[in-house]
Design a protein around this motif. Structure first.
Motif, PDB file in Angstrom:
ATOM      1  N   HIS A   1      20.785 -48.706 -22.501  1.00 23.09           N
ATOM      2  CA  HIS A   1      21.613 -49.142 -23.625  1.00 23.09           C
ATOM      3  C   HIS A   1      21.344 -48.359 -24.910  1.00 23.09           C
ATOM      4  CE1 HIS A   1      22.818 -51.701 -27.074  1.00 23.09           C
ATOM      5  NE2 HIS A   1      23.878 -51.945 -26.307  1.00 23.09           N
ATOM      6  N   HIS A   2      20.073 -48.279 -25.336  1.00 25.55           N
ATOM      7  CA  HIS A   2      19.785 -47.582 -26.590  1.00 25.55           C
ATOM      8  C   HIS A   2      18.385 -46.981 -26.591  1.00 25.55           C
ATOM      9  CE1 HIS A   2      18.072 -51.630 -27.448  1.00 25.55           C
ATOM     10  NE2 HIS A   2      17.191 -50.948 -28.163  1.00 25.55           N
ATOM     11  N   ILE A   3      18.215 -45.980 -27.458  1.00 25.89           N
ATOM     12  CA  ILE A   3      16.935 -45.302 -27.658  1.00 25.89           C
ATOM     13  C   ILE A   3      16.729 -45.165 -29.159  1.00 25.89           C
ATOM     14  CG2 ILE A   3      15.599 -43.182 -27.299  1.00 25.89           C
ATOM     15  CD1 ILE A   3      17.585 -42.661 -24.891  1.00 25.89           C
ATOM     16  N   HIS A   4      15.604 -45.659 -29.653  1.00 27.06           N
ATOM     17  CA  HIS A   4      15.263 -45.539 -31.067  1.00 27.06           C
ATOM     18  C   HIS A   4      13.974 -44.743 -31.208  1.00 27.06           C
ATOM     19  CE1 HIS A   4      17.665 -49.475 -31.957  1.00 27.06           C
ATOM     20  NE2 HIS A   4      18.444 -48.413 -31.885  1.00 27.06           N
ATOM     21  N   ILE A   5      14.023 -43.691 -32.027  1.00 27.11           N
ATOM     22  CA  ILE A   5      12.867 -42.803 -32.198  1.00 27.11           C
ATOM     23  C   ILE A   5      12.615 -42.578 -33.683  1.00 27.11           C
ATOM     24  CG2 ILE A   5      11.991 -40.480 -31.803  1.00 27.11           C
ATOM     25  CD1 ILE A   5      13.284 -40.375 -29.202  1.00 27.11           C
ATOM     26  N   GLU A   6      11.350 -42.670 -34.057  1.00 22.51           N
ATOM     27  CA  GLU A   6      10.962 -42.452 -35.455  1.00 22.51           C
ATOM     28  C   GLU A   6       9.591 -41.773 -35.471  1.00 22.51           C
ATOM     29  OE1 GLU A   6      10.051 -45.142 -39.478  1.00 22.51           O
ATOM     30  OE2 GLU A   6      10.959 -46.045 -37.707  1.00 22.51           O
ATOM     31  N   PHE A   7       9.522 -40.587 -36.096  1.00 31.66           N
ATOM     32  CA  PHE A   7       8.263 -39.853 -36.176  1.00 31.66           C
ATOM     33  C   PHE A   7       8.092 -39.242 -37.553  1.00 31.66           C
ATOM     34  CE2 PHE A   7       8.626 -39.993 -31.570  1.00 31.66           C
ATOM     35  CZ  PHE A   7       7.311 -40.153 -31.180  1.00 31.66           C
ATOM     36  N   TYR A   8       6.839 -39.148 -37.964  1.00 33.93           N
ATOM     37  CA  TYR A   8       6.507 -38.469 -39.217  1.00 33.93           C
ATOM     38  C   TYR A   8       6.749 -36.967 -39.087  1.00 33.93           C
ATOM     39  CZ  TYR A   8       3.626 -36.696 -43.063  1.00 33.93           C
ATOM     40  OH  TYR A   8       3.182 -36.027 -44.177  1.00 33.93           O
ATOM     41  N   ILE A   9       6.301 -36.396 -37.976  1.00 32.54           N
ATOM     42  CA  ILE A   9       6.465 -34.958 -37.724  1.00 32.54           C
ATOM     43  C   ILE A   9       7.237 -34.754 -36.427  1.00 32.54           C
ATOM     44  CG2 ILE A   9       5.294 -32.778 -37.201  1.00 32.54           C
ATOM     45  CD1 ILE A   9       2.932 -33.751 -38.876  1.00 32.54           C
ATOM     46  N   ILE A  10       8.294 -33.965 -36.504  1.00 35.99           N
ATOM     47  CA  ILE A  10       9.002 -33.488 -35.317  1.00 35.99           C
ATOM     48  C   ILE A  10       9.114 -31.977 -35.456  1.00 35.99           C
ATOM     49  CG2 ILE A  10      11.126 -33.553 -33.956  1.00 35.99           C
ATOM     50  CD1 ILE A  10      11.681 -36.317 -35.092  1.00 35.99           C
ATOM     51  N   ARG A  11       8.645 -31.259 -34.461  1.00 31.90           N
ATOM     52  CA  ARG A  11       8.659 -29.800 -34.534  1.00 31.90           C
ATOM     53  C   ARG A  11       9.693 -29.222 -33.562  1.00 31.90           C
ATOM     54  NH1 ARG A  11       4.813 -28.803 -38.008  1.00 31.90           N
ATOM     55  NH2 ARG A  11       2.749 -29.781 -37.883  1.00 31.90           N
ATOM     56  N   ASP A  12      10.226 -28.093 -33.953  1.00 29.25           N
ATOM     57  CA  ASP A  12      11.171 -27.374 -33.098  1.00 29.25           C
ATOM     58  C   ASP A  12      10.391 -26.388 -32.237  1.00 29.25           C
ATOM     59  OD1 ASP A  12      13.292 -26.187 -31.883  1.00 29.25           O
ATOM     60  OD2 ASP A  12      14.196 -25.347 -33.703  1.00 29.25           O
ATOM     61  N   ASP A  13       9.613 -26.922 -31.296  1.00 32.31           N
ATOM     62  CA  ASP A  13       8.813 -26.104 -30.394  1.00 32.31           C
ATOM     63  C   ASP A  13       9.103 -26.559 -28.960  1.00 32.31           C
ATOM     64  OD1 ASP A  13       7.494 -28.533 -30.274  1.00 32.31           O
ATOM     65  OD2 ASP A  13       5.762 -27.876 -31.437  1.00 32.31           O
ATOM     66  N   TYR A  14       8.234 -26.212 -28.042  1.00 35.56           N
ATOM     67  CA  TYR A  14       8.503 -26.543 -26.643  1.00 35.56           C
ATOM     68  C   TYR A  14       8.628 -28.048 -26.442  1.00 35.56           C
ATOM     69  CZ  TYR A  14       7.865 -27.100 -21.614  1.00 35.56           C
ATOM     70  OH  TYR A  14       8.033 -27.462 -20.300  1.00 35.56           O
ATOM     71  N   LEU A  15       7.678 -28.816 -26.951  1.00 37.45           N
ATOM     72  CA  LEU A  15       7.725 -30.264 -26.779  1.00 37.45           C
ATOM     73  C   LEU A  15       8.919 -30.863 -27.516  1.00 37.45           C
ATOM     74  CD1 LEU A  15       6.333 -32.767 -25.596  1.00 37.45           C
ATOM     75  CD2 LEU A  15       5.032 -32.954 -27.721  1.00 37.45           C
ATOM     76  N   GLY A  16       9.138 -30.401 -28.741  1.00 43.35           N
ATOM     77  CA  GLY A  16      10.283 -30.888 -29.493  1.00 43.35           C
ATOM     78  C   GLY A  16      11.599 -30.609 -28.792  1.00 43.35           C
ATOM     79  N   THR A  17      11.684 -29.453 -28.158  1.00 45.69           N
ATOM     80  CA  THR A  17      12.896 -29.082 -27.418  1.00 45.69           C
ATOM     81  C   THR A  17      13.102 -29.987 -26.211  1.00 45.69           C
ATOM     82  OG1 THR A  17      12.711 -26.779 -28.141  1.00 45.69           O
ATOM     83  CG2 THR A  17      14.062 -27.208 -26.191  1.00 45.69           C
ATOM     84  N   ARG A  18      12.017 -30.360 -25.547  1.00 45.95           N
ATOM     85  CA  ARG A  18      12.140 -31.281 -24.404  1.00 45.95           C
ATOM     86  C   ARG A  18      12.727 -32.614 -24.841  1.00 45.95           C
ATOM     87  NH1 ARG A  18       7.072 -32.242 -20.742  1.00 45.95           N
ATOM     88  NH2 ARG A  18       8.708 -33.318 -19.558  1.00 45.95           N
ATOM     89  N   PHE A  19      12.221 -33.129 -25.953  1.00 44.64           N
ATOM     90  CA  PHE A  19      12.766 -34.389 -26.475  1.00 44.64           C
ATOM     91  C   PHE A  19      14.231 -34.219 -26.878  1.00 44.64           C
ATOM     92  CE2 PHE A  19       8.458 -35.957 -26.596  1.00 44.64           C
ATOM     93  CZ  PHE A  19       8.587 -37.334 -26.580  1.00 44.64           C
ATOM     94  N   LYS A  20      14.522 -33.130 -27.567  1.00 45.72           N
ATOM     95  CA  LYS A  20      15.892 -32.891 -28.029  1.00 45.72           C
ATOM     96  C   LYS A  20      16.866 -32.834 -26.861  1.00 45.72           C
ATOM     97  CE  LYS A  20      17.182 -28.759 -28.979  1.00 45.72           C
ATOM     98  NZ  LYS A  20      17.336 -27.423 -29.584  1.00 45.72           N
ATOM     99  N   GLN A  21      16.527 -32.080 -25.837  1.00 40.57           N
ATOM    100  CA  GLN A  21      17.431 -31.933 -24.701  1.00 40.57           C
ATOM    101  C   GLN A  21      17.657 -33.256 -23.982  1.00 40.57           C
ATOM    102  OE1 GLN A  21      15.488 -28.798 -22.497  1.00 40.57           O
ATOM    103  NE2 GLN A  21      16.508 -27.163 -23.660  1.00 40.57           N
ATOM    104  N   LEU A  22      16.605 -34.043 -23.860  1.00 35.91           N
ATOM    105  CA  LEU A  22      16.750 -35.331 -23.185  1.00 35.91           C
ATOM    106  C   LEU A  22      17.594 -36.296 -24.022  1.00 35.91           C
ATOM    107  CD1 LEU A  22      16.129 -37.165 -20.841  1.00 35.91           C
ATOM    108  CD2 LEU A  22      13.932 -37.736 -21.906  1.00 35.91           C
ATOM    109  N   LEU A  23      17.389 -36.296 -25.324  1.00 36.30           N
ATOM    110  CA  LEU A  23      18.182 -37.169 -26.196  1.00 36.30           C
ATOM    111  C   LEU A  23      19.663 -36.768 -26.172  1.00 36.30           C
ATOM    112  CD1 LEU A  23      15.820 -37.533 -29.292  1.00 36.30           C
ATOM    113  CD2 LEU A  23      16.187 -39.163 -27.435  1.00 36.30           C
ATOM    114  N   ILE A  24      19.918 -35.476 -26.157  1.00 34.64           N
ATOM    115  CA  ILE A  24      21.300 -34.994 -26.072  1.00 34.64           C
ATOM    116  C   ILE A  24      21.943 -35.452 -24.763  1.00 34.64           C
ATOM    117  CG2 ILE A  24      22.689 -32.893 -25.751  1.00 34.64           C
ATOM    118  CD1 ILE A  24      20.867 -31.534 -27.816  1.00 34.64           C
ATOM    119  N   ARG A  25      21.179 -35.341 -23.685  1.00 32.59           N
ATOM    120  CA  ARG A  25      21.703 -35.753 -22.382  1.00 32.59           C
ATOM    121  C   ARG A  25      22.036 -37.246 -22.360  1.00 32.59           C
ATOM    122  NH1 ARG A  25      17.650 -35.775 -17.582  1.00 32.59           N
ATOM    123  NH2 ARG A  25      17.919 -38.043 -17.577  1.00 32.59           N
TER     124      ARG A  25
END
Length: 471
Positions: free
Chosen positions: A138-162
């Protein structure tokens, strides 16, 4: 001569302004006066833009927050109804002074029927987060102080987009300063896929609004209102040990199921309301929790006007046998400093683990300025050698508190944090085991050796300590 008199009068007015505004916080007043004397004009400019007292509650009231107040009361009643008279939890507040203090200090009740998983390494925690996100319905809520555009950040981004393209409602909050290096392309790709994003206190806007010194330091993931993650981990490759400077990264993070997730959700959605002015209290976001667990958990939501300092002080002063602390930054306020001294004088086993290699030298020097004073009182300090320790844990007898808050003034009074109190049970036992394991890879700081550090180092510590109320 006239210009000298005018300059002197301006300087006196600046001094008087700081004293009048900060008279209730003498340590902070002295620090800003030192800054003002060193940098006469720049110091007051910085004070004007950085030292304003911010009230989240006033902001919410200004936005007509009656709905949230009533909703919170209903949520408290719902959680309390889950604790029946025949459950041991029903009498937990009457068992000792600490539990009574927790009931009065925090605005969130103890919750029953929880199950807690503890992570001590980033890789395992992230895999669990990603797995839960991938299974969202149904929903996903994410809140972080630091989010980086690196390998790990890209994994999260791609999954959230999907997931967003699958029709799942995805909301993402990030801090304006902590994630200042996060590129526009990264965020635009999320928005294009349907992810809703919000920036907590954008740097430019909050600078002129005099709120830039107040940051959102929380790290939250909530999936379908039934699974909640929080703790010390941000999203970045360094948190899985890929930073060559620090190497292995030791942290503490949690996965929760049960009634406590409702309060992690509540924290995220009130933050979302502050940023986006959207009230989200639909029942689908607060589902009935069917967790069979028995752990007692109390979520502690803190901020500039809802501080965690009283809680930490109470945890320390009510200890009878042991106080174990792990923190990357150790800058106690005078009350906490006195409480630790009093505890060790009373025969309580007080031990503190700090990093051997600092990530912020000025803050680290400020931390060291307190070490000698507490070593002389009998507190035992250890430097973690395996890598960088970013865990934020306080263990007091059979109770533990952990989450995003450091043992420093910013976390005490200036940042939006999310911690949890865990009561006697498997979670506390696990955190104690982790503490002893960290001790085995740490070197104890001996007073006789520590006193031999150079005069230059001692001078650095004095200067850093003078500025420590601002950290």
């Amino acid at each position: 001569m006239l210009w000298i008199i005018i300059a002197l009068m301006v300087f006196i007015i600046q001094i008087a302004s700081i004293i009048i505004v900060e008279y209730r916080r003498p340590n902070k007043a002295v620090t800003w006066l030192i800054v003002l004397f060193i940098f006469p004009l720049l110091g007051f400019f910085l004070y004007y833009f950085l030292a304003k007292e911010y009230s989240c509650q006033r902001t919410l009231r200004r936005k007509n927050n009656r709905h949230w107040k009533q909703f919170k009361a209903d949520l408290i009643n719902r959680c309390n109804r889950r604790i029946t008279k025949d459950m041991p939890e029903a009498n937990v507040w009457r068992e000792n002074i600490m539990h009574a203090s927790l009931k009065n200090i925090t605005s969130v009740p103890i919750t029953a029927c929880n199950e807690v998983t503890v992570y001590t390494e980033g890789e395992e925690a992230y895999e669990s987060m990603l797995e839960s996100i991938a299974a969202a319905k149904h929903h996903i809520h994410i809140e972080f102080y630091i989010i980086r555009d690196d390998y790990l950040g890209t994994r999260f981004k791609q999954l959230l987009i999907r997931k967003a393209r699958e029709g799942i409602k995805v909301r993402l909050l990030y801090d304006g300063i902590g994630s200042r290096l996060l590129g526009k392309v990264f965020l635009q790709q999320l928005r294009d896929a349907g992810v809703e994003t919000g920036c907590f206190f954008p740097p430019l806007v909050t600078f002129f609004d005099k709120r830039i010194n107040y940051r959102n330091h929380r790290k939250i993931v909530v999936v379908d209102g039934k699974i909640g993650f929080f703790g010390g981990l941000n999203i970045g490759d360094e948190y899985v040990g890929k930073d060559p400077k620090f190497g292995y990264w030791r942290d503490t993070h949690f996965c929760l199921t049960g009634d406590a997730v409702l309060w992690i959700q509540y924290t995220f959605l009130t933050d979302w309301y502050l940023v986006k002015e959207q009230t989200i209290t639909d029942s689908v976001y607060y589902p009935i929790q069917e967790c069979p667990g028995k752990e007692l958990v109390q979520i502690v939501k803190s901020g500039p006007d809802e501080t965690i300092l009283e809680l930490i002080f109470s945890i320390i002063v009510t200890a009878k046998k042991r106080i174990y602390i792990e923190t990357p930054y150790f800058i106690p306020d005078p009350g906490v400093l006195l409480a630790l001294k009093t505890a060790v004088i009373s025969g309580i086993d007080v031990r503190v683990i700090i990093p051997a290699v600092p990530d912020k030298k000025l803050i680290y020097n400020a931390s060291l300025s307190y070490v000698q004073e507490l070593l002389q009182a009998g507190v035992r300090f250890y430097c973690y050698q395996k890598g960088f320790i970013h865990a934020k844990v306080i263990i007091s007898d059979n109770l533990a508190c952990s989450g995003s808050a450091n043992m420093d003034m910013r976390s005490f009074c200036g940042q939006f944090e999310l911690n949890a109190v865990f009561f006697d049970g498997k979670v506390v036992d696990r955190l104690v085991q982790d503490f002893y394991r960290d001790l085995s890879t740490s070197n104890e700081i001996l007073l006789s050796e520590f006193e031999k550090r150079s005069r230059i180092q001692k001078t650095k510590e004095v200067f850093a300590r003078l500025l420590s109320p601002l950290f």
